[in-house]
Write a protein that holds these residues in place. Sequence first.
Motif, mmCIF file in Angstrom:
data_model
loop_
_atom_site.group_PDB
_atom_site.id
_atom_site.type_symbol
_atom_site.label_atom_id
_atom_site.label_comp_id
_atom_site.label_asym_id
_atom_site.label_seq_id
_atom_site.Cartn_x
_atom_site.Cartn_y
_atom_site.Cartn_z
ATOM 1 N N PHE A 54 0.826 -1.205 0.000
ATOM 2 C CA PHE A 54 0.000 0.000 0.000
ATOM 3 C C PHE A 54 0.864 1.261 0.000
ATOM 4 C CE2 PHE A 54 -2.857 -3.007 2.358
ATOM 5 C CZ PHE A 54 -3.789 -3.147 1.338
ATOM 6 N N GLN A 55 0.800 2.000 -1.091
ATOM 7 C CA GLN A 55 1.421 3.317 -1.082
ATOM 8 C C GLN A 55 0.574 4.273 -0.251
ATOM 9 O OE1 GLN A 55 1.789 5.220 -4.912
ATOM 10 N NE2 GLN A 55 3.195 6.774 -4.137
ATOM 11 N N ALA A 56 -0.733 4.227 -0.475
ATOM 12 C CA ALA A 56 -1.673 5.028 0.310
ATOM 13 C C ALA A 56 -3.024 4.327 0.278
ATOM 14 C CB ALA A 56 -1.788 6.441 -0.244
ATOM 15 N N LEU A 57 -3.561 4.060 1.446
ATOM 16 C CA LEU A 57 -4.870 3.419 1.564
ATOM 17 C C LEU A 57 -5.678 4.168 2.607
ATOM 18 C CD1 LEU A 57 -6.798 0.932 1.028
ATOM 19 C CD2 LEU A 57 -5.756 -0.077 3.061
ATOM 20 N N ASP A 58 -6.912 4.494 2.272
ATOM 21 C CA ASP A 58 -7.830 5.142 3.205
ATOM 22 C C ASP A 58 -9.205 4.541 2.948
ATOM 23 O OD1 ASP A 58 -9.391 6.731 4.809
ATOM 24 O OD2 ASP A 58 -8.593 8.636 4.081
ATOM 25 N N ILE A 59 -9.644 3.660 3.842
ATOM 26 C CA ILE A 59 -10.873 2.924 3.603
ATOM 27 C C ILE A 59 -11.797 3.038 4.808
ATOM 28 C CG2 ILE A 59 -9.774 0.772 4.378
ATOM 29 C CD1 ILE A 59 -11.624 -0.720 2.440
ATOM 30 N N GLU A 60 -13.052 3.386 4.559
ATOM 31 C CA GLU A 60 -14.071 3.415 5.601
ATOM 32 C C GLU A 60 -14.804 2.083 5.599
ATOM 33 O OE1 GLU A 60 -16.595 6.806 5.727
ATOM 34 O OE2 GLU A 60 -14.963 8.239 5.382
ATOM 35 N N LEU B 254 8.966 -4.440 4.739
ATOM 36 C CA LEU B 254 7.758 -3.785 5.229
ATOM 37 C C LEU B 254 7.468 -2.473 4.510
ATOM 38 C CD1 LEU B 254 8.270 -4.351 9.055
ATOM 39 C CD2 LEU B 254 6.812 -5.672 7.508
ATOM 40 N N LEU B 255 8.428 -1.967 3.754
ATOM 41 C CA LEU B 255 8.285 -0.673 3.096
ATOM 42 C C LEU B 255 7.753 -0.839 1.681
ATOM 43 C CD1 LEU B 255 11.662 0.841 4.317
ATOM 44 C CD2 LEU B 255 9.378 1.415 5.159
ATOM 45 N N HIS B 256 6.889 0.068 1.286
ATOM 46 C CA HIS B 256 6.275 0.006 -0.042
ATOM 47 C C HIS B 256 7.342 0.023 -1.132
ATOM 48 C CE1 HIS B 256 3.335 0.536 -3.172
ATOM 49 N NE2 HIS B 256 3.902 1.661 -3.563
ATOM 50 N N GLN B 257 7.263 -0.954 -2.024
ATOM 51 C CA GLN B 257 8.209 -1.121 -3.127
ATOM 52 C C GLN B 257 9.657 -1.182 -2.647
ATOM 53 O OE1 GLN B 257 7.312 1.919 -6.074
ATOM 54 N NE2 GLN B 257 5.528 0.774 -6.822
ATOM 55 N N LEU B 258 9.826 -1.637 -1.402
ATOM 56 C CA LEU B 258 11.163 -1.823 -0.816
ATOM 57 C C LEU B 258 11.972 -0.533 -0.821
ATOM 58 C CD1 LEU B 258 12.082 -5.244 -2.505
ATOM 59 C CD2 LEU B 258 10.748 -4.833 -0.426
ATOM 60 N N GLN B 259 11.273 0.596 -0.673
ATOM 61 C CA GLN B 259 11.937 1.895 -0.732
ATOM 62 C C GLN B 259 11.518 2.762 0.449
ATOM 63 O OE1 GLN B 259 10.953 3.624 -4.506
ATOM 64 N NE2 GLN B 259 12.154 2.151 -5.694
ATOM 65 N N GLY B 260 12.339 3.783 0.706
ATOM 66 C CA GLY B 260 12.028 4.735 1.763
ATOM 67 C C GLY B 260 12.503 4.247 3.119
ATOM 68 N N HIS B 261 12.040 4.922 4.165
ATOM 69 C CA HIS B 261 12.445 4.540 5.521
ATOM 70 C C HIS B 261 11.333 4.755 6.547
ATOM 71 C CE1 HIS B 261 13.291 8.860 5.281
ATOM 72 N NE2 HIS B 261 13.143 8.889 6.587
ATOM 73 N N THR B 262 10.127 5.109 6.091
ATOM 74 C CA THR B 262 9.026 5.314 7.027
ATOM 75 C C THR B 262 7.738 4.700 6.486
ATOM 76 O OG1 THR B 262 8.387 7.448 6.063
ATOM 77 C CG2 THR B 262 9.994 7.492 7.864
ATOM 78 N N PHE B 263 6.856 4.322 7.401
ATOM 79 C CA PHE B 263 5.483 3.969 7.043
ATOM 80 C C PHE B 263 4.584 4.315 8.217
ATOM 81 C CE2 PHE B 263 7.004 0.019 9.006
ATOM 82 C CZ PHE B 263 5.925 -0.393 9.774
#
Length: 200
Positions: free
Chosen positions: A13-19, A75-84
């Motif tokens: 999930f790059q960005a998920l917002d579900i009600e 655990l990181l989206h597309q194995l990139q970055g350093h935060t979630f």
Amino acid sequence: MIKRIKVSQYRCFQALDIELTPLMVLAGANGSGKSTLLELPTLFGELLASNDINDVFFEVTPSQNEARASTPIELLHQLQGHTFSLSLEVQIPKPIQYELSHSLDITVPSVNFQPAIIRYTLAFELINHEQFQIAQEHLLLLLKPEQSPYQIIQRDKGKQTSTFQAEGQSQTFQFTISPKQLALSSLPADHRFFFSHAFV
């Protein structure tokens, strides 16, 4: 009941917002995130029960026959970055809403205290490519739409302390906690006990 789930930069999930509603059907291809989404409430529960958030991700837990990940980058989206980040909004049951609204402890100035939803948000940061620590932790009581949220726990990146304010109390208490542990799980169940000892 869980009303809303928000996820940013976690696994698929790059960005998920579900009600959420009482009855929902999830459909999608393999690897689209169905299992990850369904597992999030359990993940929150195990994080709250742990003394080290990394154990929940990299060790076998009561709900997992194998570790959720073998390396932090998984655990990181597309194995990139350093935060979630992960966030839950939960409907407060009517009897508890009533109790909070009519409690003698509710003395917040100029606030018609009618809590309906709790929002709990966690942000995780990867340190030295090895382990995660808590970058942010916020627990809010959401009141009527026209009212500002009531902050119970505030923990922000770069600050050495977390801030706790019990419902209806004008005083706040700052405390230091390990960056690998959640502030919410470190509070006593009874905030009256907490405050009676915090200001002695």
